[in-house]
Design a protein around this motif. Structure first.
Motif, PDB file in Angstrom:
ATOM      1  N   TYR A 139       1.314  -1.229   0.205  1.00  0.00           N
ATOM      2  CA  TYR A 139       0.063  -0.031  -0.012  1.00  0.00           C
ATOM      3  C   TYR A 139       0.695   1.586   0.080  1.00  0.00           C
ATOM      4  O   TYR A 139       0.659   2.236  -0.743  1.00  0.00           O
ATOM      5  N   GLN A 140       2.279   1.134   1.208  1.00  0.00           N
ATOM      6  CA  GLN A 140       2.490   2.229   1.087  1.00  0.00           C
ATOM      7  C   GLN A 140       3.442   2.811  -0.573  1.00  0.00           C
ATOM      8  O   GLN A 140       4.127   4.052  -0.067  1.00  0.00           O
ATOM      9  N   ARG A 143       0.448   3.143  -2.987  1.00  0.00           N
ATOM     10  CA  ARG A 143      -0.836   4.557  -3.074  1.00  0.00           C
ATOM     11  C   ARG A 143      -1.200   5.321  -4.067  1.00  0.00           C
ATOM     12  O   ARG A 143      -2.569   4.816  -4.002  1.00  0.00           O
TER      13      ARG A 143
END
Length: 304
Positions: A139-140, A143
């Motif tokens: 996710y990071q 994003r």
């Protein structure tokens, strides 16, 4: 849905399932005239010695959407099965399996089914669980690529057979308050779903988190149309669709283009990680087979 779509490679599994389903039907029909078949007093259709059993009909009808005419669909399944069985018998009578062109096509189909079955088996062998840490790391890193390409919504929705129950549920939900009193509304909603919802677990799941709006009620277009016209807060007037009365409230709508929070896209991240793992598993297995075939002299690739 989110920004990316799986590449054609990812469709191997779905194709495999469809092909295997077709193979199962064909194999069942192919058994006709090939020896004595066991008695099947519970059959719903018969052509020669081949029987269509109730369990097979139920399996064919399992994916019917709510509200579909199951009796008509059952007749169609039986009719289609007997039609194919009769045509197969006629093809056998004419000796078409001995035709060289037909034989080649049958062998190509068999090869394709087996290859797809192997790919499906390889996918099944790939672990499908991921740690929260691995998902958050993805996710990071991605994003921005995970920006919503369509609006996401959180809704409260239940359906019931009685108009009076729907009106009561809507009235109590309205009294529970708007966006400034979500805790009260959530508690009230849990009680309402328990008492009035035809499908309590679904009603609760829908209210738990944001979901893609266009696909949320794809199987209930009447509900989707009502949702599209709502603003957050006020429950819609009770309406009837699909033979039931509906209570619907839009809690929150997030526009397309928004960078999502992790919780909104956990399922999408899990799908992407699983796809990547399956592609890696596929590539490793193919390379292993190539190496073994080269070592044994079984593989020749001229012009490479």
């Amino acid at each position: 849905m989110l920004g990316s779509r799986f590449p054609p490679f990812a469709q191997h599994r779905g194709a495999s399932v469809r092909l295997l389903a077709l193979l199962a039907v064909t194999a069942a029909v192919a058994g006709m005239g090939c020896g004595d078949a066991p008695e099947a007093p519970d059959h719903v259709a018969r052509v020669g010695e081949q029987h269509l059993r109730p369990a097979e009909v139920r399996a064919a009808l399992a994916s019917l959407p709510d509200g579909a005419d199951s009796a008509a669909a059952r007749r169609q399944v039986i009719r289609q099965w007997t039609t194919e069985a009769l045509l197969y018998r006629e093809a056998q009578r004419r000796g078409l399996a001995d035709d060289s062109a037909v034989s080649a096509r049958l062998e190509a189909s068999r090869r394709s089914v087996l290859v797809n079955a192997l790919v499906g088996r390889l996918y099944d062998e790939a672990a499908d669980t991921f740690s929260t840490e691995a998902m958050r790391t993805y996710y990071q890193r991605h994003r921005q690529a995970l920006r919503l390409t369509e609006p996401y919504v959180r809704v409260r929705h239940l359906s019931t057979a009685a108009a009076a129950d729907a009106e009561t549920a809507r009235r109590r939900l309205r009294r529970a308050g708007g966006q400034q009193q979500q805790d009260t509304a959530d508690t009230t909603w849990a009680a309402l779903t328990r008492r009035y919802a035809a499908d309590t677990s679904r009603a609760r799941r829908l209210a738990e988190r944001l979901r893609a709006e266009p696909s949320l009620f794809a199987d209930q277009p009447g509900v989707g149309e009502q949702l599209a016209a709502l603003d957050p807060g006020e429950p819609a007037p009770v309406f009837r669709a699909g033979g039931r009365f509906h209570v619907l409230q839009l809690v929150e709508r997030v526009p397309a283009g928004t960078v999502p929070e992790f919780a909104w896209v956990k399922d999408e991240i899990r799908r992407r990680l699983l796809l990547r793992r399956r592609k890696q598993t596929y590539a490793r297995q193919v390379e292993r087979l190539r190496s073994q075939a080269r070592a044994s002299g079984a593989l020749e690739e001229r012009g490479q």
